[in-house]
Enzyme design. Structure first.
Site, short mmCIF file in Angstrom:
data_model
loop_
_atom_site.label_atom_id
_atom_site.label_comp_id
_atom_site.label_asym_id
_atom_site.label_seq_id
_atom_site.Cartn_x
_atom_site.Cartn_y
_atom_site.Cartn_z
N GLY A 188 -42.11 1.30 43.56
CA GLY A 188 -41.25 2.44 43.86
C GLY A 188 -41.32 3.52 42.80
N ALA A 197 -45.43 -2.23 37.02
CA ALA A 197 -45.20 -1.25 38.07
C ALA A 197 -44.80 -1.84 39.42
CB ALA A 197 -46.45 -0.39 38.26
N ALA A 198 -45.30 -3.03 39.75
CA ALA A 198 -45.06 -3.57 41.09
C ALA A 198 -43.58 -3.86 41.31
CB ALA A 198 -45.88 -4.85 41.27
N PRO A 199 -43.09 -3.68 42.56
CA PRO A 199 -43.83 -3.38 43.78
C PRO A 199 -44.14 -1.90 44.01
CG PRO A 199 -41.55 -3.73 44.31
CD PRO A 199 -41.67 -4.00 42.84
N CYS A 226 -33.45 -4.31 34.78
CA CYS A 226 -32.43 -4.53 35.81
C CYS A 226 -31.62 -5.77 35.42
CB CYS A 226 -33.05 -4.67 37.19
SG CYS A 226 -34.28 -5.98 37.35
#
Length: 428
Positions: free
Chosen positions: A249, A245-247, A360
């Protein structure tokens, strides 16, 4: 018998103005190119003791060198009788001096005088002579910049000629700053354009913390492409897992959309930013620090978002270090990890629930290949096709219903980071 050597009592002269910043840029480039570290990962150590403005300049110099490295090296090689080793300090110093003079607008005398101390005890005359020769020749850097050969070959094999042209144009300019809005109906008083509901692309960049709506938690910085995985889950009131999950958004998006979110990540330092953003925005989520290969939820969730660890080559516009430190071995390693995480995450979805998988990355091994392997093994899952109306105008899903964002996507509007996204459902 030789007499004992006299101890060396010479002390290096203290750095003059501007030199510590260039020394930090040199350390950053060494960390990326020789040790394979991420630029952001190396920043704290390399820029230790620098004022914030100087720290930012060191980062900007290093990042611009990495954007233009093949062209800078070709320029240097054209002016030397013998090719300098890739890791020679003289080559590093020339890269830093040339990129300042030719791309960052630094006067030539300042560009060279601030790097010569970096080669004290080394070939100062060589560095000064090569720089002077090139400047007198009136050299310029090509536009757009040239991709590293290994990257160009890999991406050409996967995506063709147009992708290479688009990627070179994309890396030529810093990417825009995108905001995701907590409430799509509440637009901040900032100049920009919205490419879809709940989004604002700013016309100008400034200090983020000083912008209208930051302190009130009305928005958070998030590339539009990175916001799409959570958007494809949509609104809901059930339970949702945000994995890796980090950071944060995507966690903020899911919480703002009404989900009861559990956010899981292995990085304590990166989770600290998530806690800060949750506090700033007033949104709620349970935050868990854990290794997903060992952790599992107490019960399956209605929706699971796995934004899996990857090579991150899709964010090369923001992080040009990936062009130089990502090797095929890392891509294979990341792909293996993604497969393990995807199959684990699939067990944590309720029948009839939604699983979104994203990376990504611009590597097919970290996107299309993962989806194909998963669907072949899990007949209880099927693609829920992404619809054009769920995407920014001009972005289209693939024929199989998944989404692939390449370097040229929405180039006329400022572009998007590279992503692969697939939305799946677990059959009831």
């Amino acid at each position: 018998m030789q007499p004992p050597r006299r101890p060396n009592t010479r002390q290096s002269a203290p750095d003059g103005p501007g030199v510590p910043t260039r020394r930090a840029a040199l350390k950053l480039l060494d960390a990326v190119l020789r040790r394979g570290l991420a630029l952001e990962q190396a920043l704290d150590s390399a820029a230790q003791g620098l004022a914030p403005n100087d720290r930012g300049l060191a980062h900007a110099i290093a990042a611009e060198v990495l954007r233009r490295l093949p062209d800078l090296d070709a320029m240097i090689d054209s002016a030397t009788k013998q090719t300098l080793p890739d890791d020679a300090k003289a080559r590093f110093a020339l890269r830093i001096a040339l990129v300042q003079a030719l791309a960052l607008g630094t006067p030539g005398h300042a560009a060279i005088s601030t790097v010569l101390p970096l080669v004290d005890g080394g070939p100062r005359k060589l560095v000064h002579g090569v720089f002077g020769t090139l400047v007198r020749q009136g050299v310029t850097l090509p536009e757009p910049p040239t991709l590293p050969d290994a990257v160009a070959l890999r991406w050409h094999a996967a995506w063709g000629d147009q992708m290479i042209e688009d990627a070179e144009r994309a890396i030529a300019v810093p990417p825009p700053l995108d905001l995701t809005l907590r409430d799509p109906a509440k637009l901040p008083d900032l100049p920009g354009k919205s490419l879809m509901p709940g989004h604002l692309r700013l016309d100008e960049k400034g200090q983020v913390v000083m912008l209208d709506g930051y302190a009130e938690g009305d928005w958070w910085v998030q590339d539009l492409a990175a916001s799409l995985p959570a958007r494809l889950i949509g609104k809901g009131s059930g339970t949702a897992l945000d994995l890796c999950a980090a950071p944060g958004g995507k966690t903020l998006q899911l919480a703002a959309a009404g989900w009861q979110v559990t956010a899981v990540d292995v990085s304590e330092s990166r989770l600290a930013r998530l806690h800060e953003n949750l506090e700033r925005t007033g949104l709620n989520a349970e935050v868990v620090e854990a290794d997903l290969l060992k952790w599992k939820p107490a019960a399956p969730a209605d929706a699971v978002l796995l934004d899996a660890p990857c090579s991150a080559t899709g964010i090369f516009r923001r992080h040009p270090d990936v062009l130089h430190r990502v090797r095929p071995s890392l891509i294979r390693e990341m792909a293996e990890l993604q497969g393990k995480l995807l199959f684990r995450a699939a067990e944590w979805v309720k029948p009839g629930g939604t699983l979104v998988f994203s990376t990504c990355s611009l590597e097919p091994e970290e996107g299309e290949a993962q989806l194909a392997t998963f669907l072949k093994a899990r007949s209880d899952y099927a693609i829920v096709p992404v619809k054009p109306e769920e995407l920014p105008h001009g972005v289209m899903p693939r024929e199989d219903g998944s989404l692939r964002l390449l370097a040229g996507t929405l180039a006329d509007a400022g572009g998007l980071d590279g992503f692969f996204i697939a939305r799946l459902t677990r059959k009831a």
